[in-house]
Structure formats: structure tokens, C-alpha cells
Write a protein that holds these residues in place. Sequence first.
Motif, short mmCIF file in Angstrom:
data_model
loop_
_atom_site.label_atom_id
_atom_site.label_comp_id
_atom_site.label_asym_id
_atom_site.label_seq_id
_atom_site.Cartn_x
_atom_site.Cartn_y
_atom_site.Cartn_z
N ALA A 106 0.83 -1.20 0.00
CA ALA A 106 0.00 0.00 0.00
C ALA A 106 0.87 1.25 0.00
N LEU A 107 1.93 1.23 0.84
CA LEU A 107 2.82 2.40 0.89
C LEU A 107 3.50 2.61 -0.47
N GLN A 108 3.91 1.51 -1.09
CA GLN A 108 4.57 1.61 -2.40
C GLN A 108 3.62 2.18 -3.44
N ARG A 109 2.33 1.85 -3.34
CA ARG A 109 1.35 2.35 -4.28
C ARG A 109 1.13 3.86 -4.11
N LEU A 110 1.06 4.28 -2.83
CA LEU A 110 0.63 5.65 -2.57
C LEU A 110 1.77 6.66 -2.52
N TYR A 111 2.93 6.25 -1.98
CA TYR A 111 4.05 7.20 -1.87
C TYR A 111 4.94 7.10 -3.09
N VAL A 112 5.55 8.21 -3.48
CA VAL A 112 6.39 8.20 -4.68
C VAL A 112 7.75 7.54 -4.41
N SER A 113 8.16 7.48 -3.14
CA SER A 113 9.48 6.92 -2.85
C SER A 113 9.41 5.40 -2.72
N ASP A 114 10.61 4.80 -2.70
CA ASP A 114 10.68 3.35 -2.53
C ASP A 114 10.69 3.03 -1.04
N MET A 115 9.58 2.55 -0.54
CA MET A 115 9.44 2.34 0.89
C MET A 115 10.03 1.01 1.35
N SER A 116 10.48 0.19 0.37
CA SER A 116 11.11 -1.07 0.77
C SER A 116 12.48 -0.82 1.38
N LYS A 117 12.99 0.40 1.17
CA LYS A 117 14.33 0.71 1.69
C LYS A 117 14.29 1.32 3.09
N GLY A 173 11.46 16.12 -7.22
CA GLY A 173 11.60 14.94 -8.07
C GLY A 173 12.51 13.88 -7.48
N PHE A 174 13.46 14.29 -6.62
CA PHE A 174 14.39 13.32 -6.03
C PHE A 174 13.69 12.31 -5.13
N LEU A 175 12.47 12.64 -4.71
CA LEU A 175 11.72 11.69 -3.86
C LEU A 175 11.19 10.51 -4.66
N TRP A 176 11.05 10.71 -5.95
CA TRP A 176 10.35 9.75 -6.80
C TRP A 176 11.29 8.63 -7.23
N ASP A 177 10.91 7.42 -6.93
CA ASP A 177 11.67 6.27 -7.38
C ASP A 177 11.00 5.71 -8.63
N ARG A 178 11.67 5.89 -9.79
CA ARG A 178 11.01 5.54 -11.03
C ARG A 178 11.16 4.08 -11.41
#
Lengths: 86, 971
Positions: B658-669, B854-859
Motif C-alpha cells: 500500500a505504501l509503495q502504491r501511494l508514496y512516490v518513494s521506494d518504501m522497501s528501503k 523529483g528526487f523523492l520519486w523512485d522511477r
Amino acid sequence: MALTLTCPICGKRNGYEFRYGGEDKGSRPDEKGLSPADWCDYVHMNTCTAGVQKEWWFHRDGCGAWFSTYRNTLSNLEVDRPEDST
Amino acid sequence: MKRLRQFPTLHIDTNETRSLKYRGKSLQGFAGDTVATALYANGIRIFSRSLKYHRPRGLYNLDGESSNTCMEVDGVPNVRTENTLLKDGMVVKAQNVKGSVDHDLMAFIDKLDWLMPAGFYYKTMHKPAAVWPVAMKAIRKAAGVGTISADYKVKGRYDEIFLTADVCVIGGGAAGMMAALTAAESGVRVIVLESRPHLGGCWDYRTGAYKENKPLFARARELAGQVENTSNIRVFKQTSMVGAYNNNLITAFQVGKSNDAFTERYVEIRSKSVVVATGCIERPLIFENNERPGVMQVACAHRLARSYGLLPGEAAVFSIGHDLGLEAALDLFDLGLKIRCVADIREDGHDAGLLAALAERKIPVLKGWVAAKAHGCKQVTKVTLATLDGTVKRHIPCDLLVASAGHTPVNGPLILAQTNIAYDNHSGFFLPKKLPEKMFSAGWMTGRSHPQAIEASGQVAGLKALAAIGVTDKTAVFAAEKEAAALPGIDRGCKLVTAPVKGRKSFICFDEDTTIKNIKQAIDMGFDVPELIKRFTSAGTGPGQGGIPGHNLPLFVSKYTASASKPMPTAVRPPLVPTLLATYAGAHHHMFKRTPLHASQKKGGGIFRNIGVWQRARYFSSDFDCKDEILNVRNNVGLLDSSTLGKFRIFGPDALKALQRLYVSDMSKLKQGRIKYSAMCNDDGCVIDDGIVIKRGDNDYYVTTSSGRAGNTVEWFRYHTRYDGWQYHMVNLTDAMGVINISGPNARKVLKKIADADISNNAFPFAGYREFTVKNTIPVRAMRLGFVGELSFELHVPSSYMQSVWDMLMAAGAEFNIKNFGLEAQNVLRMEKGHIILGQESEQRTNLLDLGLGFLWDRKKTAAKTVGAVALRQAENDPGRFKLVGIRMQDDARAPRDGALIVDTHVRGYVATARKSFTTGEAVGMALVESQLSKPGSRLEIYEDECNEIRLQARVVPMPFYDPDGQRMKM
């Protein structure tokens, strides 16, 4: 304001309690190979059915569930099922 | 005027007087009087002057069906005095009067009606165009109803009530009461709405026989007693139904009694089934001067005597078309009214008993006769009666003309519920073709008038209402229907529309001064449908809502056009009865949340503002620049109450997805013990929220959102994962946890004194997250943030402990002279650091890249289908977007206002936040500008409303303005 909706958890409740969540368009498309136009269609285009449509509702002043239901947009009444399956 | 006393039917209490002020005099009425009856009792005959012609208008009907008796009461214009109970000390004024109501200086207009044919204002006064504004002013001065001052503030308390019922009965007459009692017998919940202050309908005042030795009024009281004493019937009196919607949703408004907590309240009833038993009103008889004071309807005259103890006149002529007229003549004669003559439109079909009784009293009855003209310029002095063909005439002196052509059902509630109604030739009524689902009609409105038939129809409707919701079966309904069918059925009704007159002064609509002649003119001009004629002549568009012309207009149009098709009624729309806007507006409570520290913030000198759903301390000094608060944080230590932050626990096996879907950053880290700042976008890539995410354990996260987003966060998460069936839970801790922010170079020294843990920079570095206790008791979640750009701890504390922790910090900080700081100080402090606040540095169209985030976004995490990622990818190469930049003013003494425009020949952007920075001495801020202007050094011109065309000069500078290396927050 005359609308009532049937929440799967709380039952039939006053329409004031819910927030509309749009037409049921299916799950989010895969990003791979998705064209900008397709994406835009998924997010912004609606069929605007004049009749029974499946749509999402959120029980904002209740249990907080998202659920989909059928509503006749002409009478603004919730119905049991889509028209062609009656 | 002497009152008749001691009837069982009276609704006034002659032991309790009420006074009112009218034209400088104090007049007396009694408890139970309406304003109109009290005025009538005091000899007032002219209540108002008419809209267009300033004709005298008087009491005609007692249910407020025309504007005749609309008056200004206690400063409120257009009050329907027939429906308003008299209260002590009311001040009443007549409306649309120049001079006095008895001698209106504008009365001469009545003679100029030939200048004003139907639709004259549509045809004249618009060429040349300049004429209209002048003419409009003159017309508005001369015509109209009440006036209201623009500064008038409505008094009283307004409320709303939302009810559910199994059966809702509209109308508390005999049929309605029977329906309610029948339904209630089964134990279901019943609501009865009655617009008058008492139940009973037309039986309430009628002396005709219900059964031997039992008059109708006695039966009405018997039923009313039963209804009031039935515990599962809830009766709303003085409650007028105004709307009917899908799903049998009924709306109404209720006028409060003197001891009620509300002046008026809006009533909304969700009922499983509905019985409409609204009965009939009288269909006005149309003849010359048919609205002259002294002319009134049958029920009006009868109720004046029977309910209010007022003989309506001395000597009366009746011109009627139904047995109720004969019954009223008989009863009023027995009460002492002289009756010169009764003209009955009908040649036959009279009740023989009534005719015999009239003959016994030597009251002449003229069959096939009708009133043709009322004489007398301010009040009736004489009546011309004529045969229906107009060939024979008689003149009879009198001071009261009781006139009525017949009856018409109150179909409004049915029509609002989408019922098609059609003209019925036998009854002359508009009757429903097919009733809507779970809605039933009963009583007089179905065309029946025989007392037993009325009650039986109520019973049938009550049973049908039960059967419709599955409480009884159909057999009970069939049995009751069979019984009812044996009783007298639908009456034949009188069909006459107009007396044999030309109609120059025969009014079809009193409110709008529309005559029969006007209607003929409109039809001659080609309008052939009642709906169009209504609009062209404005007949039926007044405050009476078509009560007077509603039935006669379609009948007359059908007759005059010799139409082969049946009369078509005009549409009815809610509200059926004029309602105060204040009633719809309701109580308008000011509701705001308070933080756990509200009291101590207030005591500490906080100046509060309403921000979103919260009340928050914005300033702690009368200096709204907050210089002291800011410098105290920069140089010492300050405390901020940030309890309004959204706080959530998200946990469960799929929480990370859910966090990965909603937040732009990579929350697995995410790492435990560390905070992660990130943002959420919508599907257009526009930033909707930012905050901190903390991993507290496996599949267990704690996140903060901005204050304004807290209410929508759960909905937002669940919406974007609604197809996935993921197992995760969200708990909104926003109100359960408070937040204290302690900031400034001395923050650690203060916190160290109360924390049970090592909070040194090594043990608890910048961007760290720790959980520890205070005084071995209070659990605290602490994070080291840099929002204000100084050494800063954010302490999340259970709400009930907030005050204790706050007091401990204040005590511990006393030696450093610790101080409160408010939202405005925080706003400037973070602006100096170039930290954004969403909603201030962003608007709806601002995306993550525009803000430089933009640096927050994990593409790389495309599998997560992150909300906004697709749009961000598309926006990356779009040169036409705004960029957030730092600006510095040329004049350091003059910061522009937030929201000021950045312009050259066009608008190029706007200032988001700008302040004089006390830390650096510069006037700086942040602005969203077109990307071409975003390079450092670009010159910007800023336009403000009061700048007198002199634009403020600024240029783009790098951010942040204070401590660019971020050393101070990492201390």
C-alpha cells in the motif's frame, strides 16, 4: 438527497454518508507499454451511462469501506443488478 | 368585536389575552388566534393592497393560499398571517401601501388596467434600451409585496431533524388519522404531519352529523385523542410538507411553539411508505370584484365562527356550489348571522336534509344562480346575483359574500412524487392516474366526502401502506376495500368556472392581479397551454403557490379554447409552502477541533485562527510579524503545538504494498530508527500530501500527513488499493496523539532533563526516530526533523499526556527562557529554509517536479503502479510548467503579499510565500514561475492590487536562504 446506498458492512444507509468514487473502470492498468492517451482515458474518461451503471462509493461517515454498487443514473436509485441481467 | 364563546370547537382561550401593535394602536387577541383572526376581530377588513392595482384585499381563506393577508410581522415581510399564531407584542404592518392601507394613494392604478394588458411589460419599456432601468425602478417601487432591509438579521433559532418512519401520513384530517391508527395497530412507527396547529382537518369545526348524536367535530376530537395517545404515532403539528423525493423521502418544515427550542425547523423523513391525505381546498368562484374585502370562502367564514368565535359579518349572501356551503349557511344562521339568500350553482343533487333545514329557517335558496358582481369600493355593500346564463339579475345588500365554486384536491404532494394526474369529469377533480410505489392517497382528495367513506378510505390506505412494506398481507387490504366499496363513492362536483361576466375585474389570481380578461388576452395572442399562460400572465406565480388559480386556470383555458382535450394542470414544485431561507440554512454550528493543549496555548497568549477543521494558535504576540518568536527559535529554544498533524498506523501483511502504491518513494528501503520524508501524488502527478514514514516493525508503519489531509487519508489509501484485496489496516491516530515540536539550539538541553534516554547527537542523530519514556511513564515517539532549520525534536505523545509533557518541558526550559511559538513563526522559519507547505507552495496543478521534489520519486518501482508515476513520466519533458523558485526583493523593506502576481505583459506566476526575514535581514520568499523565468538571476516584476501600477522588483535566487548546508539542524 433521496439516495440510499447499501454498504456491505453497515447495510442500507442515507446517501449523505457516502462519497462517490466514480464509475467502475477496472483495476489500474500495467505501466509497461501504456500510452499516454490510454492512461489519460483510464483516469479521466467516463461512459456517463444514462441508466444502470456500476460505480464505487466510500462510506465516509461510517465504516470507511469502499464498495461498488449499481445505480440507475436516471432515477438516482440504487438497484440490485445491471439491466441486462434482470 | 364580540366573540362567541363556549363552543367545544373553539381554538382560542378567551382567558388569555395577547396584544399586538398595528398602525400605532395596541390591539387585543386571544391565545390560539392567528395574527389574521386577531386583526379581523378588531374590525380590520383591509389587510393589504394588491401587487399591481393596489386594490384593497382582505381575509379570504384561512390557510394562507393567497397573499391577501401577507403582512410584515416583527420586521419580517411576507409573513402569512393566517398561518401565524399570535404572540404577545407582535408588531404588524400592511404591505405594498402608499399612504395608509385604507386610503392608498396608488389606488388610482386600478382604473388604469386597460394600459396593462397581459404581458405588457414584455412588450413595452425595452425600446430604447435605456428606458428599462428607469422604468424598472418605478415599477418596483409601485408594485410588489413586502420589503426587507439589506442589513436585516433574522431572529430566532433554526434547527433540523432527520427522521425515519415505516409509514408517514401527510395530513391530520379524519382520513389521515384513520390511516395512522390503522397502520399503528400493527406496531410500526408512524409519523403524522399536520400543517394546522391541531388535528382534525375539516371535521374539526363542522357540526354536521357523523352518526346520530355525534357531530363531526366530536368524532374528530375522538380520533385526535386516539392518535395523540398512541405511543408509536409521532404527530408533528404546524408542520407543512414542502417536498417529496425518490425513495419516499418527505421534507417539511415545522413552526415551533413558544416553549420549543426552535423557531422553525427543517424536517426530513425517510419513510418506507407514505399516505397522502391532504384533503381539499376550495376552488374560488370567479366574478366581478371577487376579491373585495367581505368576500370569503365557505370554510373561512365557517372556521372564523366555529374555531375563533367570530361572526364574519352581519348580513350575508352565499354563492356556493356544494353541500358544505349549505351546511355552513345553516350553522352560521344558527349562530346569529343573518342570511339574505343562498345562491347555489347546482340545479339538483343537493342534500335533501340540508335544503329542508334551510327552508325551515326561511332562508331562500336560488338554484342555478351565482354571484356576478360584488359592489362597494372598499368592502362589500351589495351583491348582484345572476342566473348561470346571466339573463336574470337581482341585487341584494349585504356586508359578507361567502363564495365558493367547488373543491379541489391538494395534489401537490402526489405531483412532487412524480404522479401523473388527470382530469376526472365526474368529480371535476384532478385525480392520480397511477400512484407511485409505496404511496397511497386517502380521504376527501380522492373525491369522497361521506364521513364513513372518508374513514374507510383512510383505513384502506393505512393497510395498503402496511402491505407495501410487508407487515400485513393483501387479504386484509381486499377485505377493507370491499367494505369501503359499499359506502358512497366519488361525489359529482360543480364544474362552473366563472359567473356570466366579461372578466375585467374578475381575478383568477389574487397574488399577481391576473384577471380573466388577462387570460383571454394571452390566449388570443396564441398561448394555448396553461403552463405558458401561467408564465406570460404570471397567474399562480405568487407567494400562494397557485393555491387560488391552480385549478381554475386549466379549467378556464380548456373552456375558452373549446379544447377537446382534458384540462392540464400546471406543474407544482417544492417547496409547496413558502419557507424561510433561515430554516433551510439550519443552525449553522461553528464546529472546530481543539488540540489537547488548547487551554494552555490560550493562557500562553495564543491568538487563534480557524484553520481547516482546527483552531490553532497562529501568533503569540500582537506583533503579527512574530519577530521575537522567530529569533527565540533561531537563538534559543521554542515550543510549538503541532497536534493537528495527521497520524496513522498502517499495518498488516500488505502494508508495504500500500505504501509503495501511494508514496512516490521506494518504501522497501525504510530502516527502523530512521525517518523517511516522502510525498503522495494524485493520478495527474500533482502533489496532494507530504509527510514522514517510519517503520516501527515488520509490516508495521507509522506515517504523518499534513493537517488538512488527515481526514481524507484513509479514504485515499483505500481508494487506490480498492481492486487489489490487500490485507492491511489503517488506524487514524490524529486525535489520539498530540505533537510537540521543541526547536532551537537549546532544545536538547531542555529535552535531556525529562527524557529517560540518551538523546545526544550520536545516540539520536538527525533524521533519527526513537521511542522512549518520560519520567518512566509517558511513552514518547520522537523524531529529529529540520522543518524550521534548527536542532529540533518532534515528540508524539498520547493526547491525555500532552499537557503533562508540555508542562515538564516548560519547567525544564525555564532556565533558558523557553517560549511558545505559533504557526506564523513556523511559517517564516521554514520559508527561510525553503521547506514547502502544500497548499501554500502548491495548488491543484502543481506536480512533484514543479516543486523540485523529483528526487523523492523512485522511477524503478513500476510494478507497484505508484499513483502519479505515469503522469510524472509524461510531465518530465514538458517545458510549459511552473517551477518553484526562491526570490529576493530589490527593496528589503517591502515583501510582497502571498499570492501576488508575477507579470510582464502577461501573468507569469505568483508569489507563494514571502516575508521579511529577520534572520538574514532580506525580504525573501518562494514563487511559482514559468520555467523560462526560473533560472537564478532572472528578474521578476510583481504586481499587487494597491501598487498603483508601480511593480515590485525581485530576482530569482538560490534556496535555502538560511543555513544552506543544513548544519544547524544536524547539531
